[in-house]
Design a protein around this motif. Structure first.
Motif, PDB file in Angstrom:
ATOM      1  N   GLU A  52       4.658   4.552   7.324  1.00  0.00           N
ATOM      2  CA  GLU A  52       3.902   4.667   6.078  1.00  0.00           C
ATOM      3  C   GLU A  52       4.568   5.653   5.131  1.00  0.00           C
ATOM      4  O   GLU A  52       4.659   5.409   3.927  1.00  0.00           O
ATOM      5  CB  GLU A  52       2.460   5.084   6.379  1.00  0.00           C
ATOM      6  N   LEU A  67       3.059  -2.645  -3.069  1.00  0.00           N
ATOM      7  CA  LEU A  67       2.257  -1.534  -3.567  1.00  0.00           C
ATOM      8  C   LEU A  67       2.483  -1.331  -5.062  1.00  0.00           C
ATOM      9  O   LEU A  67       1.537  -1.123  -5.826  1.00  0.00           O
ATOM     10  CB  LEU A  67       2.609  -0.252  -2.802  1.00  0.00           C
ATOM     11  N   GLU A  90       0.783  -3.964  -7.240  1.00  0.00           N
ATOM     12  CA  GLU A  90      -0.662  -3.801  -7.422  1.00  0.00           C
ATOM     13  C   GLU A  90      -1.006  -2.572  -8.253  1.00  0.00           C
ATOM     14  O   GLU A  90      -1.916  -2.619  -9.085  1.00  0.00           O
ATOM     15  CB  GLU A  90      -1.343  -3.707  -6.057  1.00  0.00           C
ATOM     16  N   ASP A  91      -0.282  -1.470  -8.044  1.00  0.00           N
ATOM     17  CA  ASP A  91      -0.635  -0.209  -8.696  1.00  0.00           C
ATOM     18  C   ASP A  91       0.068   0.005 -10.028  1.00  0.00           C
ATOM     19  O   ASP A  91      -0.555   0.465 -10.990  1.00  0.00           O
ATOM     20  CB  ASP A  91      -0.305   0.969  -7.769  1.00  0.00           C
ATOM     21  N   GLU A  94      -0.992  -1.542   6.522  1.00  0.00           N
ATOM     22  CA  GLU A  94      -1.782  -0.594   5.745  1.00  0.00           C
ATOM     23  C   GLU A  94      -0.982   0.683   5.519  1.00  0.00           C
ATOM     24  O   GLU A  94      -0.186   1.092   6.372  1.00  0.00           O
ATOM     25  CB  GLU A  94      -3.093  -0.254   6.461  1.00  0.00           C
ATOM     26  N   GLY A 123      -4.533   3.997   5.124  1.00  0.00           N
ATOM     27  CA  GLY A 123      -5.801   3.320   5.269  1.00  0.00           C
ATOM     28  C   GLY A 123      -6.068   2.231   4.249  1.00  0.00           C
ATOM     29  O   GLY A 123      -7.140   1.621   4.242  1.00  0.00           O
ATOM     30  N   ARG A 124      -5.092   1.942   3.428  1.00  0.00           N
ATOM     31  CA  ARG A 124      -5.266   0.948   2.371  1.00  0.00           C
ATOM     32  C   ARG A 124      -4.439  -0.292   2.681  1.00  0.00           C
ATOM     33  O   ARG A 124      -3.231  -0.196   2.916  1.00  0.00           O
ATOM     34  CB  ARG A 124      -4.816   1.549   1.047  1.00  0.00           C
ATOM     35  N   PRO A 125      -5.044  -1.482   2.661  1.00  0.00           N
ATOM     36  CA  PRO A 125      -4.289  -2.714   2.933  1.00  0.00           C
ATOM     37  C   PRO A 125      -3.214  -2.956   1.878  1.00  0.00           C
ATOM     38  O   PRO A 125      -3.417  -2.706   0.688  1.00  0.00           O
ATOM     39  CB  PRO A 125      -5.371  -3.806   2.876  1.00  0.00           C
TER      40      PRO A 125
END
Length: 445
Positions: free
Chosen positions: A153, A188, A191-192, A325, A328-330
Protein backbone atom coordinates in the motif's frame (compact mmCIF):
# COMPACT_ATOMS: atom_id res chain seq x y z
CA UNK A 1 15.01 -17.02 11.77
CA UNK A 2 13.75 -13.57 12.76
CA UNK A 3 16.88 -12.54 14.63
CA UNK A 4 20.15 -10.73 14.01
CA UNK A 5 22.26 -13.87 14.36
CA UNK A 6 21.15 -15.41 11.05
CA UNK A 7 21.44 -12.05 9.26
CA UNK A 8 24.97 -11.48 10.57
CA UNK A 9 25.88 -15.11 9.84
CA UNK A 10 25.11 -14.61 6.14
CA UNK A 11 27.16 -11.42 6.11
CA UNK A 12 30.00 -13.26 7.87
CA UNK A 13 29.96 -16.03 5.25
CA UNK A 14 29.96 -13.45 2.45
CA UNK A 15 32.78 -11.45 4.04
CA UNK A 16 34.85 -14.59 4.67
CA UNK A 17 34.56 -15.67 1.03
CA UNK A 18 35.56 -12.18 -0.09
CA UNK A 19 38.62 -12.39 2.17
CA UNK A 20 39.51 -15.89 0.89
CA UNK A 21 39.33 -14.64 -2.67
CA UNK A 22 41.52 -11.62 -1.95
CA UNK A 23 44.03 -13.83 -0.12
CA UNK A 24 44.20 -16.36 -2.96
CA UNK A 25 44.66 -13.57 -5.49
CA UNK A 26 47.50 -12.09 -3.46
CA UNK A 27 49.24 -15.46 -2.99
CA UNK A 28 48.97 -16.28 -6.69
CA UNK A 29 50.54 -12.92 -7.54
CA UNK A 30 53.73 -13.39 -5.48
CA UNK A 31 56.87 -13.49 -7.68
CA UNK A 32 58.07 -16.52 -5.72
CA UNK A 33 54.94 -18.36 -6.86
CA UNK A 34 55.26 -17.43 -10.52
CA UNK A 35 57.06 -20.64 -11.49
CA UNK A 36 54.41 -22.87 -9.97
CA UNK A 37 51.90 -24.12 -12.58
CA UNK A 38 48.98 -23.60 -10.20
CA UNK A 39 49.80 -19.94 -9.48
CA UNK A 40 47.76 -18.49 -12.40
CA UNK A 41 44.78 -20.66 -11.45
CA UNK A 42 44.99 -19.67 -7.77
CA UNK A 43 45.17 -16.00 -8.75
CA UNK A 44 42.29 -16.38 -11.21
CA UNK A 45 40.06 -18.16 -8.70
CA UNK A 46 40.82 -15.50 -6.11
CA UNK A 47 40.16 -12.66 -8.53
CA UNK A 48 36.77 -13.97 -9.58
CA UNK A 49 35.76 -14.95 -6.04
CA UNK A 50 36.78 -11.66 -4.42
CA UNK A 51 35.01 -9.59 -7.07
CA UNK A 52 31.83 -11.66 -6.88
CA UNK A 53 31.39 -11.53 -3.10
CA UNK A 54 32.41 -7.88 -2.79
CA UNK A 55 29.75 -6.82 -5.33
CA UNK A 56 26.95 -8.28 -3.22
CA UNK A 57 26.86 -5.36 -0.79
CA UNK A 58 27.59 -2.46 -3.14
CA UNK A 59 24.95 -0.46 -5.00
CA UNK A 60 26.05 -0.27 -8.64
CA UNK A 61 26.60 3.14 -10.19
CA UNK A 62 24.27 4.20 -12.96
CA UNK A 63 27.23 4.75 -15.30
CA UNK A 64 25.14 6.52 -17.94
CA UNK A 65 27.27 7.53 -20.94
CA UNK A 66 27.20 10.94 -22.57
CA UNK A 67 24.44 11.73 -25.07
CA UNK A 68 25.23 13.22 -28.47
CA UNK A 69 22.85 16.09 -29.17
CA UNK A 70 21.50 17.47 -32.44
CA UNK A 71 24.31 20.04 -32.31
CA UNK A 72 26.87 17.25 -32.57
CA UNK A 73 28.19 17.87 -29.05
CA UNK A 74 28.37 15.26 -26.29
CA UNK A 75 26.27 16.12 -23.25
CA UNK A 76 26.86 14.61 -19.82
CA UNK A 77 23.90 13.04 -18.03
CA UNK A 78 23.18 14.31 -14.53
CA UNK A 79 21.31 12.13 -12.05
CA UNK A 80 19.04 14.48 -10.10
CA UNK A 81 16.63 13.84 -7.24
CA UNK A 82 13.20 15.37 -7.76
CA UNK A 83 11.36 13.81 -4.80
CA UNK A 84 13.14 12.32 -1.79
CA UNK A 85 11.36 9.80 0.43
CA UNK A 86 12.62 7.43 3.15
CA UNK A 87 12.12 4.27 1.09
CA UNK A 88 12.78 5.60 -2.40
CA UNK A 89 13.43 8.66 -4.53
CA UNK A 90 12.16 9.95 -7.83
CA UNK A 91 15.20 10.70 -9.98
CA UNK A 92 15.57 12.48 -13.31
CA UNK A 93 18.29 11.83 -15.89
CA UNK A 94 18.89 15.42 -16.93
CA UNK A 95 20.84 16.23 -20.08
CA UNK A 96 22.10 19.83 -19.68
CA UNK A 97 22.42 21.88 -22.86
CA UNK A 98 19.80 19.84 -24.69
CA UNK A 99 16.26 20.92 -25.42
CA UNK A 100 13.88 18.98 -23.14
CA UNK A 101 12.26 16.09 -24.96
CA UNK A 102 8.49 16.12 -25.44
CA UNK A 103 8.23 12.48 -24.42
CA UNK A 104 8.35 12.36 -20.62
CA UNK A 105 8.69 8.79 -19.37
CA UNK A 106 8.57 7.43 -15.83
CA UNK A 107 10.18 4.00 -15.48
CA UNK A 108 8.78 2.21 -12.43
CA UNK A 109 11.62 -0.03 -11.30
CA UNK A 110 10.99 -3.35 -9.57
CA UNK A 111 11.65 -3.78 -5.87
CA UNK A 112 12.52 -7.45 -6.05
CA UNK A 113 16.01 -7.84 -4.68
CA UNK A 114 17.93 -5.82 -7.25
CA UNK A 115 18.52 -2.08 -7.39
CA UNK A 116 16.85 0.21 -9.91
CA UNK A 117 20.17 0.17 -11.80
CA UNK A 118 18.90 -3.11 -13.25
CA UNK A 119 17.19 -0.78 -15.76
CA UNK A 120 20.42 0.96 -16.78
CA UNK A 121 20.28 -0.24 -20.38
CA UNK A 122 16.58 0.59 -20.56
CA UNK A 123 17.37 4.14 -19.47
CA UNK A 124 20.25 4.44 -21.96
CA UNK A 125 18.01 3.26 -24.81
CA UNK A 126 15.32 5.84 -24.00
CA UNK A 127 17.49 8.87 -23.22
CA UNK A 128 18.05 10.04 -26.83
CA UNK A 129 14.29 10.36 -27.38
CA UNK A 130 12.80 10.98 -23.93
CA UNK A 131 13.07 12.81 -20.64
CA UNK A 132 13.56 9.81 -18.37
CA UNK A 133 12.54 9.53 -14.71
CA UNK A 134 13.02 6.45 -12.51
CA UNK A 135 11.82 5.25 -9.11
CA UNK A 136 15.05 4.62 -7.20
CA UNK A 137 14.19 2.32 -4.28
CA UNK A 138 16.40 2.23 -1.18
CA UNK A 139 18.01 -0.76 0.51
CA UNK A 140 15.90 -1.58 3.58
CA UNK A 141 18.99 -2.39 5.65
CA UNK A 142 19.97 1.30 5.47
CA UNK A 143 16.58 2.70 6.58
CA UNK A 144 16.19 3.29 10.35
CA UNK A 145 13.29 1.55 12.08
CA UNK A 146 12.03 5.00 13.08
CA UNK A 147 10.92 5.57 9.47
CA UNK A 148 8.14 3.02 9.98
CA UNK A 149 6.76 0.33 7.71
CA UNK A 150 6.69 0.00 3.92
CA UNK A 151 4.30 -2.46 2.29
CA UNK A 152 2.43 -2.75 -1.02
CA UNK A 153 0.00 0.00 0.00
CA UNK A 154 2.85 2.38 0.82
CA UNK A 155 4.51 1.47 -2.48
CA UNK A 156 1.29 2.34 -4.31
CA UNK A 157 1.00 5.70 -2.53
CA UNK A 158 4.63 6.48 -3.41
CA UNK A 159 3.77 5.94 -7.07
CA UNK A 160 0.76 8.22 -6.78
CA UNK A 161 2.96 10.96 -5.30
CA UNK A 162 5.65 10.53 -7.95
CA UNK A 163 3.14 10.70 -10.80
CA UNK A 164 1.48 13.79 -9.33
CA UNK A 165 4.90 15.45 -9.01
CA UNK A 166 5.62 14.88 -12.71
CA UNK A 167 2.29 16.13 -14.02
CA UNK A 168 -0.21 14.82 -16.54
CA UNK A 169 2.05 15.10 -19.60
CA UNK A 170 3.62 11.81 -18.58
CA UNK A 171 3.92 8.26 -19.89
CA UNK A 172 4.52 5.48 -17.36
CA UNK A 173 6.34 2.21 -18.04
CA UNK A 174 6.09 -0.34 -15.21
CA UNK A 175 8.56 -3.18 -15.48
CA UNK A 176 7.81 -6.59 -13.99
CA UNK A 177 6.96 -6.69 -10.27
CA UNK A 178 5.42 -3.18 -9.93
CA UNK A 179 2.96 -3.61 -12.82
CA UNK A 180 -0.06 -4.49 -10.62
CA UNK A 181 0.69 -1.73 -8.10
CA UNK A 182 1.22 0.82 -10.87
CA UNK A 183 -2.16 -0.14 -12.27
CA UNK A 184 -3.67 0.43 -8.82
CA UNK A 185 -1.91 3.80 -8.42
CA UNK A 186 -3.28 4.92 -11.80
CA UNK A 187 -6.78 3.88 -10.72
CA UNK A 188 -6.44 5.98 -7.54
CA UNK A 189 -5.47 9.01 -9.62
CA UNK A 190 -8.34 8.36 -12.03
CA UNK A 191 -10.81 8.58 -9.18
CA UNK A 192 -9.25 11.30 -7.03
CA UNK A 193 -7.35 13.56 -9.42
CA UNK A 194 -8.21 12.77 -13.05
CA UNK A 195 -6.09 15.67 -14.31
CA UNK A 196 -3.00 14.10 -12.74
CA UNK A 197 -3.33 10.81 -14.62
CA UNK A 198 -0.56 9.82 -17.03
CA UNK A 199 -1.43 9.79 -20.72
CA UNK A 200 -0.32 6.21 -21.23
CA UNK A 201 0.64 3.20 -19.14
CA UNK A 202 2.82 0.38 -20.46
CA UNK A 203 2.97 -2.78 -18.36
CA UNK A 204 5.91 -5.04 -19.17
CA UNK A 205 5.98 -8.65 -17.94
CA UNK A 206 4.12 -8.05 -14.69
CA UNK A 207 2.10 -10.48 -12.53
CA UNK A 208 -1.33 -8.85 -12.82
CA UNK A 209 -2.93 -12.29 -12.48
CA UNK A 210 -0.28 -14.82 -11.38
CA UNK A 211 -2.72 -17.71 -11.84
CA UNK A 212 -3.41 -16.90 -15.49
CA UNK A 213 -0.35 -18.94 -16.48
CA UNK A 214 1.36 -20.68 -13.54
CA UNK A 215 5.16 -20.77 -13.28
CA UNK A 216 7.65 -22.09 -10.73
CA UNK A 217 7.36 -18.73 -8.97
CA UNK A 218 3.59 -18.90 -8.62
CA UNK A 219 3.62 -22.62 -7.77
CA UNK A 220 5.98 -21.97 -4.88
CA UNK A 221 3.84 -19.09 -3.68
CA UNK A 222 0.78 -21.33 -3.60
CA UNK A 223 2.53 -24.22 -1.83
CA UNK A 224 4.08 -22.34 1.10
CA UNK A 225 2.06 -20.89 3.94
CA UNK A 226 2.56 -17.32 5.14
CA UNK A 227 3.70 -18.65 8.51
CA UNK A 228 6.35 -20.82 6.87
CA UNK A 229 7.49 -17.94 4.68
CA UNK A 230 7.72 -15.50 7.57
CA UNK A 231 9.61 -17.99 9.72
CA UNK A 232 11.99 -19.12 6.99
CA UNK A 233 12.68 -15.94 5.03
CA UNK A 234 12.44 -12.95 7.37
CA UNK A 235 15.48 -11.81 9.33
CA UNK A 236 16.49 -8.82 11.42
CA UNK A 237 19.16 -6.35 10.27
CA UNK A 238 22.30 -6.47 12.39
CA UNK A 239 24.25 -3.67 14.05
CA UNK A 240 26.47 -3.07 11.01
CA UNK A 241 23.78 -1.06 9.18
CA UNK A 242 21.59 1.96 9.90
CA UNK A 243 18.46 -0.19 9.73
CA UNK A 244 19.52 -2.24 12.75
CA UNK A 245 16.53 -4.14 14.11
CA UNK A 246 14.37 -3.77 11.00
CA UNK A 247 12.72 -6.97 9.78
CA UNK A 248 13.70 -7.64 6.18
CA UNK A 249 13.78 -10.23 3.45
CA UNK A 250 17.59 -10.21 2.96
CA UNK A 251 19.07 -9.61 -0.46
CA UNK A 252 21.65 -12.37 0.13
CA UNK A 253 18.84 -14.85 0.75
CA UNK A 254 17.11 -13.61 -2.39
CA UNK A 255 20.33 -14.02 -4.36
CA UNK A 256 20.68 -17.63 -3.26
CA UNK A 257 17.20 -18.34 -4.65
CA UNK A 258 18.06 -16.55 -7.90
CA UNK A 259 21.18 -18.66 -8.39
CA UNK A 260 19.55 -21.95 -7.34
CA UNK A 261 16.96 -21.54 -10.12
CA UNK A 262 19.77 -21.90 -12.68
CA UNK A 263 22.66 -23.30 -10.67
CA UNK A 264 24.22 -25.21 -13.57
CA UNK A 265 24.19 -22.18 -15.87
CA UNK A 266 25.78 -19.91 -13.25
CA UNK A 267 28.38 -22.54 -12.32
CA UNK A 268 29.45 -22.88 -15.94
CA UNK A 269 29.65 -19.11 -16.29
CA UNK A 270 31.99 -18.76 -13.31
CA UNK A 271 34.13 -21.73 -14.37
CA UNK A 272 34.56 -20.19 -17.79
CA UNK A 273 35.48 -16.84 -16.25
CA UNK A 274 38.15 -18.46 -14.04
CA UNK A 275 39.63 -20.18 -17.12
CA UNK A 276 39.64 -16.87 -19.00
CA UNK A 277 41.29 -15.08 -16.07
CA UNK A 278 43.97 -17.79 -15.78
CA UNK A 279 44.76 -17.40 -19.49
CA UNK A 280 44.91 -13.62 -19.17
CA UNK A 281 41.88 -13.17 -21.42
CA UNK A 282 39.48 -11.69 -18.85
CA UNK A 283 38.92 -7.94 -18.72
CA UNK A 284 37.52 -5.67 -16.04
CA UNK A 285 34.45 -4.87 -18.12
CA UNK A 286 34.02 -8.03 -20.15
CA UNK A 287 30.61 -9.62 -20.71
CA UNK A 288 30.77 -11.73 -17.55
CA UNK A 289 31.71 -8.88 -15.22
CA UNK A 290 29.25 -6.41 -16.74
CA UNK A 291 26.40 -8.84 -16.14
CA UNK A 292 27.37 -10.25 -12.74
CA UNK A 293 28.40 -6.91 -11.23
CA UNK A 294 24.70 -6.04 -11.53
CA UNK A 295 23.21 -9.48 -10.95
CA UNK A 296 25.08 -10.09 -7.69
CA UNK A 297 24.33 -6.63 -6.27
CA UNK A 298 21.24 -7.24 -4.15
CA UNK A 299 19.23 -5.18 -1.69
CA UNK A 300 17.05 -6.08 1.28
CA UNK A 301 13.29 -5.60 1.09
CA UNK A 302 11.21 -4.69 4.12
CA UNK A 303 9.52 -7.77 5.56
CA UNK A 304 6.08 -6.21 5.25
CA UNK A 305 6.57 -5.42 1.56
CA UNK A 306 7.78 -8.90 0.70
CA UNK A 307 5.11 -10.70 2.72
CA UNK A 308 2.26 -8.45 1.54
CA UNK A 309 3.37 -8.96 -2.07
CA UNK A 310 3.23 -12.72 -1.67
CA UNK A 311 -0.04 -12.73 0.24
CA UNK A 312 -2.01 -10.02 -1.55
CA UNK A 313 -0.69 -10.10 -5.12
CA UNK A 314 0.13 -13.81 -5.54
CA UNK A 315 -1.96 -15.75 -3.04
CA UNK A 316 -5.14 -13.67 -2.70
CA UNK A 317 -4.86 -12.18 -6.22
CA UNK A 318 -6.32 -8.89 -5.01
CA UNK A 319 -5.35 -7.01 -8.16
CA UNK A 320 -6.54 -9.81 -10.44
CA UNK A 321 -9.91 -9.85 -8.64
CA UNK A 322 -10.11 -6.03 -8.53
CA UNK A 323 -10.31 -6.32 -4.73
CA UNK A 324 -7.22 -4.33 -3.77
CA UNK A 325 -7.49 -1.75 -0.98
CA UNK A 326 -5.27 1.12 0.12
CA UNK A 327 -5.71 2.45 3.66
CA UNK A 328 -9.00 0.60 3.90
CA UNK A 329 -10.33 2.12 0.71
CA UNK A 330 -11.23 -0.05 -2.32
CA UNK A 331 -9.30 0.63 -5.52
CA UNK A 332 -11.46 0.17 -8.60
CA UNK A 333 -9.36 -0.41 -11.71
CA UNK A 334 -12.52 0.11 -13.77
CA UNK A 335 -12.24 3.83 -12.92
CA UNK A 336 -9.45 4.14 -15.49
CA UNK A 337 -11.28 5.53 -18.53
CA UNK A 338 -8.82 7.63 -20.51
CA UNK A 339 -5.28 6.35 -19.84
CA UNK A 340 -4.10 4.31 -22.83
CA UNK A 341 -2.78 0.94 -21.60
CA UNK A 342 -0.41 -1.42 -23.42
CA UNK A 343 0.80 -4.77 -22.11
CA UNK A 344 4.03 -6.40 -23.28
CA UNK A 345 4.86 -10.06 -22.67
CA UNK A 346 7.67 -12.41 -23.65
CA UNK A 347 6.84 -15.73 -25.25
CA UNK A 348 9.57 -17.50 -23.25
CA UNK A 349 9.13 -15.54 -20.00
CA UNK A 350 9.30 -18.10 -17.18
CA UNK A 351 8.91 -15.52 -14.38
CA UNK A 352 5.74 -13.70 -15.52
CA UNK A 353 4.50 -16.03 -18.22
CA UNK A 354 2.29 -14.86 -21.11
CA UNK A 355 -1.23 -14.23 -19.90
CA UNK A 356 -0.31 -12.88 -16.47
CA UNK A 357 0.16 -9.31 -17.67
CA UNK A 358 -2.51 -9.51 -20.38
CA UNK A 359 -5.08 -9.94 -17.59
CA UNK A 360 -4.83 -6.18 -16.98
CA UNK A 361 -6.85 -5.48 -20.13
CA UNK A 362 -9.80 -7.48 -18.81
CA UNK A 363 -9.80 -5.42 -15.61
CA UNK A 364 -10.05 -2.14 -17.54
CA UNK A 365 -13.80 -2.33 -17.96
CA UNK A 366 -14.19 1.45 -18.27
CA UNK A 367 -11.48 1.91 -20.89
CA UNK A 368 -12.48 2.05 -24.57
CA UNK A 369 -11.20 -0.77 -26.75
CA UNK A 370 -9.14 1.61 -28.89
CA UNK A 371 -7.20 2.64 -25.78
CA UNK A 372 -5.99 -0.93 -25.16
CA UNK A 373 -3.04 -2.65 -26.83
CA UNK A 374 -1.00 -5.81 -26.35
CA UNK A 375 2.23 -7.25 -27.72
CA UNK A 376 3.66 -10.76 -27.34
CA UNK A 377 7.34 -10.84 -28.25
CA UNK A 378 8.30 -14.14 -29.95
CA UNK A 379 11.20 -16.00 -28.35
CA UNK A 380 11.82 -13.38 -25.65
CA UNK A 381 12.56 -14.21 -22.04
CA UNK A 382 11.96 -12.10 -18.95
CA UNK A 383 15.06 -9.91 -19.20
CA UNK A 384 14.87 -9.46 -22.96
CA UNK A 385 11.51 -7.69 -22.95
CA UNK A 386 12.87 -4.66 -21.09
CA UNK A 387 16.64 -4.58 -21.60
CA UNK A 388 17.79 -7.21 -24.07
CA UNK A 389 17.82 -7.52 -27.85
CA UNK A 390 14.07 -7.93 -28.03
CA UNK A 391 13.60 -4.62 -26.23
CA UNK A 392 16.09 -2.75 -28.39
CA UNK A 393 15.06 -4.13 -31.76
CA UNK A 394 11.29 -4.58 -31.45
CA UNK A 395 9.65 -3.55 -28.20
CA UNK A 396 11.20 -0.11 -27.69
CA UNK A 397 10.05 1.19 -31.12
CA UNK A 398 6.56 -0.14 -30.44
CA UNK A 399 6.42 1.52 -27.02
CA UNK A 400 7.59 4.87 -28.41
CA UNK A 401 4.99 4.60 -31.17
CA UNK A 402 2.31 3.87 -28.57
CA UNK A 403 3.45 6.91 -26.56
CA UNK A 404 3.27 9.16 -29.61
CA UNK A 405 -0.16 7.88 -30.57
CA UNK A 406 -1.46 8.80 -27.14
CA UNK A 407 0.43 12.02 -26.58
CA UNK A 408 -1.22 15.39 -26.95
CA UNK A 409 0.96 16.95 -24.32
CA UNK A 410 1.94 20.63 -24.29
CA UNK A 411 5.60 21.51 -24.93
CA UNK A 412 7.94 20.08 -22.32
CA UNK A 413 8.18 22.18 -19.20
CA UNK A 414 11.36 24.20 -18.83
CA UNK A 415 10.84 25.38 -15.27
CA UNK A 416 11.99 22.27 -13.46
CA UNK A 417 15.06 22.92 -11.37
CA UNK A 418 15.64 19.76 -9.32
CA UNK A 419 18.65 19.58 -7.05
CA UNK A 420 21.76 18.11 -8.64
CA UNK A 421 22.86 15.15 -6.58
CA UNK A 422 25.49 13.44 -8.67
CA UNK A 423 26.99 13.41 -12.12
CA UNK A 424 27.71 10.23 -14.04
CA UNK A 425 29.71 11.29 -17.05
CA UNK A 426 31.91 8.25 -17.52
CA UNK A 427 30.57 5.88 -20.17
CA UNK A 428 30.97 2.14 -19.68
CA UNK A 429 34.15 0.93 -21.30
CA UNK A 430 32.38 -2.02 -22.88
CA UNK A 431 28.93 -1.88 -24.43
CA UNK A 432 28.70 -5.65 -24.94
CA UNK A 433 25.67 -7.20 -23.29
CA UNK A 434 25.11 -10.85 -22.44
CA UNK A 435 21.64 -12.28 -22.80
CA UNK A 436 21.28 -13.66 -19.26
CA UNK A 437 19.12 -16.58 -18.28
CA UNK A 438 16.25 -15.78 -15.92
CA UNK A 439 17.35 -12.31 -14.91
CA UNK A 440 14.76 -11.78 -12.19
CA UNK A 441 13.10 -8.41 -12.30
CA UNK A 442 9.89 -9.58 -10.65
CA UNK A 443 9.36 -10.48 -7.04
CA UNK A 444 10.22 -14.15 -6.47
CA UNK A 445 8.11 -15.84 -3.84
Amino acid sequence: MKNMFTYDLMETVRNTNQWLGATAQALGSYPAMSAHPMAPWLKAWGEVTERSFSRMVVKPAWGIPTITGADGRDHVVRVMKMVEKPFGDLIHFKVPGREPRRRRVLLVAPMSGHYATLLRKTVISLLPDCEVFVTDWHNARDIPVSEGKFDVEDYTLYLVEFMKALGADLHVIAICQPAPLTLAATALLAEDEPDAQPRSLTLIGGPIDPDATPTEVTDFGRSVTMGQLEQGAIQQVGFKYAGVGRLVYPGLLQLSSFISMNLETHSEAFQSQIVSAAKGEAEDNDRHNVFYDEYLAVMDMTAEFYLSTVERIFKNREIARNAFEVAGRPVDIGKITRVAVKVVEGEEDDISAPGQCYAALDLLTGLPREKKAAHLEPGAGHYGIFAGKSWRNNIRPLVLKFIDENSDAPPARKGMRPQIVSVNDTPPSNEAEPEPVRQDGSTPV
